[in-house]
Every structure is written in C-alpha cells, then in structure tokens.
Motif scaffolding. Structure first.
Motif, PDB file in Angstrom:
ATOM      1  N   UNK A   1       8.748  -3.098  65.013  1.00 41.29           N
ATOM      2  CA  UNK A   1       7.377  -2.571  65.127  1.00 41.29           C
ATOM      3  C   UNK A   1       7.299  -1.545  66.253  1.00 41.29           C
ATOM      4  N   UNK A   2       7.833  -1.912  67.406  1.00 41.83           N
ATOM      5  CA  UNK A   2       7.773  -1.034  68.579  1.00 41.83           C
ATOM      6  C   UNK A   2       8.357   0.344  68.255  1.00 41.83           C
TER       7      UNK A   2
ATOM      8  N   UNK B   1       6.375   2.242  65.378  1.00 41.15           N
ATOM      9  CA  UNK B   1       5.105   2.767  65.887  1.00 41.15           C
ATOM     10  C   UNK B   1       5.319   3.912  66.867  1.00 41.15           C
TER      11      UNK B   1
ATOM     12  N   UNK C   1       8.918  -2.236  77.502  1.00 42.91           N
ATOM     13  CA  UNK C   1       8.929  -1.468  76.241  1.00 42.91           C
ATOM     14  C   UNK C   1       8.548  -0.007  76.458  1.00 42.91           C
ATOM     15  N   UNK C   2       7.580   0.244  77.367  1.00 49.66           N
ATOM     16  CA  UNK C   2       7.181   1.631  77.626  1.00 49.66           C
ATOM     17  C   UNK C   2       8.362   2.435  78.164  1.00 49.66           C
TER      18      UNK C   2
ATOM     19  N   UNK D   1       3.374  -6.492  74.863  1.00 50.37           N
ATOM     20  CA  UNK D   1       3.351  -5.094  75.299  1.00 50.37           C
ATOM     21  C   UNK D   1       2.975  -4.159  74.145  1.00 50.37           C
ATOM     22  N   UNK D   2       3.440  -4.518  72.938  1.00 48.16           N
ATOM     23  CA  UNK D   2       3.093  -3.715  71.761  1.00 48.16           C
ATOM     24  C   UNK D   2       1.572  -3.730  71.553  1.00 48.16           C
TER      25      UNK D   2
ATOM     26  N   UNK E   1      -0.744  -4.558  73.899  1.00 48.38           N
ATOM     27  CA  UNK E   1      -1.367  -3.966  75.082  1.00 48.38           C
ATOM     28  C   UNK E   1      -1.423  -2.450  74.973  1.00 48.38           C
ATOM     29  N   UNK E   2      -0.335  -1.867  74.459  1.00 45.62           N
ATOM     30  CA  UNK E   2      -0.263  -0.411  74.412  1.00 45.62           C
ATOM     31  C   UNK E   2      -0.938   0.168  73.177  1.00 45.62           C
TER      32      UNK E   2
ATOM     33  N   UNK F   1      -0.496  -0.180  70.018  1.00 45.99           N
ATOM     34  CA  UNK F   1       0.317   0.266  68.880  1.00 45.99           C
ATOM     35  C   UNK F   1      -0.178  -0.311  67.569  1.00 45.99           C
TER      36      UNK F   1
END
Lengths: 127, 324
Positions: free
Chosen positions: A24-25, A28, A113-114, B100-101, B103-104, B106
C-alpha cells in the motif's frame, strides 16, 4: 519498469501484514509493486520482473537474506538492481558482509515510512 | 577402576572447585584428559576411604549433573525469550507501518484530531517495540550470543546520534543538554552500536529521572587510572540514587522503587545490558550518586591507543562494576 511507467519495487517480506502494508505504502507513493514471501520467490521474481529496486527483509524462512542478496548480485540480469536490506534493531547482522555483497543500504525495522519514500529515488538512481 | 569419573564443563572456576573438593575429601586425581572441547574428564581414587568415598563421589556426580541441567535450562530460557521477542515484533512493525500510512493521509484525508490519535498509537507501538528489543538484547547477551564488531570512531558522533534520538523529549522537558569532551581526546576502539546502546540507556535514564528544567551532561576524558582507556560519564541533576541501591540497579529486572517504575516505565534491563556491553569490551561501569544530588554514571572503553598496544589492554576481570 511496469507498463504504466512507474518504477517497480520488489518487496521481499515473509510477514503477510508487513508485506501488505509496504505494498500500500509504495503503490500510494506512485510505485508498482511485486511481492515475495520467500527467498526463492524473491530470486525468481527479481529475474522475471526486472524490478528497479528490491526491499529485502533479512529474516526469511527459507534462505538467509544475505544469500538472497548474493544470488541477486551473482546473476548478470539482476546484478545491477539496487537492494535495500531490512532487519530488526539489534539483530546480529554482519553489515560488512552485506555491504561487500553489494547491498545499497541497510535499514532498521520498523522503518520511518516517510523517510523510506524520500530515499527511494536515490536508491534507484544509484544503480 | 577409579572410584570416581567426572566430566567438568564449567571452565576454570568449576575445575578449581572440583579439585579443591576432591583434595579435601581425600581423593587423589589419577588421570585428567580433555576429550571434548572445553570439558575436563577427571578420574580419581579414594584410597581405602571405602564406602564413604564412594558416597561422596556419587554426590559430586549428582551435583555436577544438576549444574549442567541448570545451565542448559538457562540457555533454553534465553532461546525462548529470543523467539518470543521476534514473534512480538512482527505484528507491531505492521501496526506502526499501517499507522504511518493512515497518518500521512495515503488512504484518505485525516482530521487533526484523528492524526493526533494515530500519532499516539504509533508512539505507543514504538515504545512497546523498544521494550521488546531490550528484552531480546538482554536474552541474547545472557546466552553469550553477541559478537563485538569493533571499529575506531569518535565519541562525539555517537553522542550526537543519541542526542538526536532524544531531542524532542529533551526539548519537551526543557532540559539543558551538553557534552564536554577535551580537545585531542583519542577515538575509541569499540563496537559502535553497543556503545550507542549503552549511552542511549544512560542518557535515557538521565532524562527520565531528571525533573523539567534540569541538566544532563555527557563528559569524557582519558582514564586517570588506566592508560589507553577512555572514561565516559553521563551526569544529571535528577533525583539521585541512594548508595544502598548502587549495586542493585545494575542487576536485571531491578527497580529501586516499584511506584517510581510506574512513572518511569521500562523493562528494568537498561543498566544490566549497559553493564554486559561494557564488560564485553573489558571495561568497567559504576555510579556516583546520593538521594537528591543527581546521578553520575561512568564507564570505560578502550581507546585506539589501547587497541594498538596489547600491553595497555587489560582483560577487564580485575574490576567489579559497582563502585560508589
């Protein structure tokens, strides 16, 4: 490169939940994703899908992560693909061996992740 | 036939103890061999002590067997802890990553209050992970499965990285933080990750136990008593530690005050791990403190000078850890 032109990232991770989260990360964030749950699958997909980057968890059930890295680097087709290794903090990892085997970077889980997304273009450019 | 045949696996200390007991009980060692790695097989003769000697022999054998069983049990326990920690980390890693996904944004827009809630969830997960990792580290060190990877590096770099990890907490508590290193301090020759871990634990404690507006300072100097060694200190203006407890706090799972443990949550392993890591380097760790007068923790590390000259490196067994 995938059909859509988005860079392809191969995610190698044996935990279903973490693999799905990374998928997903990355999707996206504009990447195409191929995923492998074992080292053998990772080596096979690296060969057949020609990813632009491999995110490799070192704690795989079948083959030690370092050996997966070495196999990817031993094949002329996959050798140029940058590989970023992932592991738990405090796991005993021979970093010198990883770097000697051609690992592009070494990250500790859970990764920020960022920061990972910011770093990926640099990893891909390093190939 | 000898009266007694013993296999001793506990190293020099155990061998010396067994020899002492045998001599006291009137046994004469007739043969000693080392067929296996590390173990010593001793055959001894009771010389007419008859049934009494054979009874003593039987008891010694029984005790040796018990010691061996206990040692195996301890290793199995550590292995179990390691496995459990691994199993716990995987789902937590997934939670943090999904958090985090979300939170950001996405997976859809997030309101400021939702974001705050997710941040708190991520923070709690990371805290839990840190505690699990501490247990894992302790178990592995206890099972002696840790190999040092020494290199030469400047202490400033490690202090900086530990500071960066704690910067937001230091700011939130309005603490004054500085490090005082003399110019020309030699680099240390040690396992960088382990040193970061020790400093992280000591600085983390200093932050936890120092009230808002207090001061945390990292100092280093050439050891005044051991040539080639560097002495590193973490000093705070916190609540301090009663000298009665100076030894206790370096033991695993020790909490000086159970009520305080509720505020300053932790595994109670931080200092035990720091002690293990320092000792792996052959160094010493100790505390100077009294109630209400802050705490000053010190430890020693080999400098590149000591690494270059074996004469300056000592085996670290001479000094005990708790000095007041």
């Amino acid at each position: 490169m995938s059909a859509a032109g988005a860079p392809l990232v191969l995610v190698v991770e044996d935990s279903d939940a973490i693999r799905a989260a990374f998928t997903i990360l990355l999707e996206e964030s504009g990447y195409a994703v191929a995923a492998a749950a074992t080292g053998a699958e990772a080596v096979r997909l690296a060969e057949s899908r020609a990813p632009d980057l491999v995110l490799l968890d070192l704690g795989l059930p079948d083959i030690p992560g370092l050996d997966v890295l070495r196999r990817i680097k031993a094949s002329p087709t996959t050798a140029p693909v940058p590989v970023v290794a992932l592991t738990g903090r405090d796991d005993e990892v021979d970093r010198a061996a990883l770097m000697a085997a051609g690992c592009a970077a070494y990250l500790v889980k859970p990764v920020d992740t960022q920061q990972l997304i910011r770093s990926i273009p640099g990893y891909i450019a390093s190939s | 036939m000898p009266d007694l045949r013993l296999t001793i696996q506990g190293g020099h200390d155990a061998e010396a103890r067994v020899r002492e007991v045998l001599a006291r009980e009137g046994f004469r060692i007739v043969d000693g061999s080392r067929p296996e790695d590390g173990a010593l097989v001793v055959e001894a003769d009771g010389h007419g002590h008859g049934p009494a000697a054979r009874e003593t022999a039987r008891r010694i054998e029984e005790l040796e067997r018990t010691v061996l069983e206990l040692r195996n049990l301890d290793v199995a326990k550590s292995q179990f802890l390691t496995n459990v920690s691994h199993e716990l980390r995987t789902p937590l890693t997934a939670i943090v990553t999904y958090g985090e996904i979300l939170r950001d944004g996405m997976l859809g827009e997030v309101s400021p209050r939702q974001r705050e809630a997710i941040e708190s969830m991520i923070g709690s997960c990371r805290q839990l992970l840190a505690m699990i990792e501490e247990i894992l580290t302790y178990a592995r060190t206890n099972a002696q499965a840790i190999n040092l990877q020494p290199s030469a590096f400047a202490l400033e770099e490690v202090i900086r990285s530990v500071y960066d990890m704690n910067a937001s907490l230091i700011e939130r508590k309005s603490l004054e933080f500085d490090s005082v290193l003399p110019p020309g301090l030699p680099r240390v020759h040690a396992d960088r990750d382990k040193v970061a871990h020790v400093l992280g634990n000591l600085i983390g404690n200093a932050i936890d136990f120092t009230p808002d507006g207090g001061r945390v300072q990292v100092v280093a100097r050439r050891s005044p008593v051991e040539a080639g060694w560097i002495e590193v200190g973490v000093e705070d203006t916190g609540i301090g530690i009663d000298p009665l407890h100076h030894e206790l706090i370096f033991q695993e799972f020790a909490q000086v005050d159970a009520s305080r443990a509720r505020i300053h949550h932790g595994t109670g392993l931080g200092l035990a791990i720091a002690k293990q890591f320092v000792r792996l380097h052959g160094g010493r760790i100790w505390v100077e403190s009294g109630l209400g007068e802050g705490s000053r923790f010190y430890f020693t590390l080999p400098s590149v000078d000591a690494a270059a000259s074996p004469a300056l490196a000592h085996d670290g067994r001479g000094a005990e850890s708790a000095a007041a």
